[in-house]
Design an enzyme around this catalytic site. Sequence first.
Site, mmCIF file in Angstrom:
data_model
loop_
_atom_site.group_PDB
_atom_site.id
_atom_site.type_symbol
_atom_site.label_atom_id
_atom_site.label_comp_id
_atom_site.label_asym_id
_atom_site.label_seq_id
_atom_site.Cartn_x
_atom_site.Cartn_y
_atom_site.Cartn_z
ATOM 1 N N GLU A 68 -3.859 1.849 -7.230
ATOM 2 C CA GLU A 68 -4.269 2.975 -6.392
ATOM 3 C C GLU A 68 -3.342 4.168 -6.652
ATOM 4 O O GLU A 68 -2.288 4.284 -6.022
ATOM 5 C CB GLU A 68 -4.167 2.599 -4.912
ATOM 6 C CG GLU A 68 -5.068 1.458 -4.489
ATOM 7 C CD GLU A 68 -5.386 1.516 -3.002
ATOM 8 O OE1 GLU A 68 -6.555 1.725 -2.680
ATOM 9 O OE2 GLU A 68 -4.477 1.389 -2.182
ATOM 10 N N HIS A 89 0.860 -1.198 0.000
ATOM 11 C CA HIS A 89 0.000 0.000 0.000
ATOM 12 C C HIS A 89 0.895 1.247 0.000
ATOM 13 O O HIS A 89 1.945 1.263 0.637
ATOM 14 C CB HIS A 89 -0.919 -0.013 1.222
ATOM 15 C CG HIS A 89 -1.990 1.031 1.129
ATOM 16 N ND1 HIS A 89 -1.748 2.367 1.401
ATOM 17 C CD2 HIS A 89 -3.278 0.952 0.756
ATOM 18 C CE1 HIS A 89 -2.868 3.045 1.208
ATOM 19 N NE2 HIS A 89 -3.811 2.226 0.811
HETATM 20 P P1 13P Z 1 -9.543 6.510 0.188
HETATM 21 O O1 13P Z 1 -10.725 5.747 -0.310
HETATM 22 O O2 13P Z 1 -9.758 7.101 1.565
HETATM 23 O O3 13P Z 1 -9.048 7.488 -0.802
HETATM 24 O O4 13P Z 1 -8.347 5.443 0.414
HETATM 25 C C1 13P Z 1 -8.067 4.541 -0.599
HETATM 26 C C2 13P Z 1 -7.116 3.538 -0.105
HETATM 27 O O5 13P Z 1 -5.985 3.844 0.221
HETATM 28 C C3 13P Z 1 -7.585 2.152 -0.006
HETATM 29 O O6 13P Z 1 -6.530 1.282 0.273
#
Ligand code: 13P
Length: 228
Positions: A158, A91
């Site tokens: 992400e 992450h």
């Molecule tokens: P948000 O949905 O708060 O932007 O976070 C996304 C995230 O990091 C999920 O792992």
Amino acid sequence: MKIVAGNFKSNLTRSASMEYLTALDSMLNTEMCRNKDIYIFPSNTSLVQNNYKHITLGAQNCNDSDSGAFTGEASLLHLQEFEINTILIGHSERRNIFFENDNICARKFEYFKSHNFKIFYCIGESLGIREGGKYLEFLESQLSFIDTNYKNLIIAYEPIWAIGTGLNASVEQICECISHLRGISNAPIIYGGSVNENNSNDILRISDGILVGSASLDINKFYKIISD
Ligand code: 13P
């Protein structure tokens, strides 16, 4: 089958998480979960037995060790105690705040792969890299460290600039990255970054699932995302 996952990050206490999980599990039914796989990643201190009817629990982070002298870290034994065999690796908050580079992420990947875990492997470019235009190459380089043919791999795209900013990537931007990643791996590819109850349907249509941060903390919003 679409994946709908909630990442609680360092939010919700153990009692609040347990209350949430019990309530959500009872709000869901087999029909609603027929074409959705629901995952929740609570904080490590909130892990409980992984035996909910409609929800699979995963760990947000774990050291790549069975047990040992790793002050402050959870290890495999702690996850096995709760029959947890799903983990998030790489992450961007782990990479950027806790300095986990590609080599560390790859080491964790190998370790949890050897234990047959379902691995949500997160990748994503910063705003600077996006603006520089070489973001597809960057995503490819992040994946070059791991076995993209691993059968229990889920790739979570992400973009860092969309996390916690309320600025989700557009459908076109997500499509471009997902189709590029599909050329590299057959693994399911999910999207995370400011997903909420208003944009989740559009994103689910073009991806294999979503990884939801802040909107998953509100059980009603997360339920709406699942049930829509
Ligand atoms: P948000 O949905 O708060 O932007 O976070 C996304 C995230 O990091 C999920 O792992």
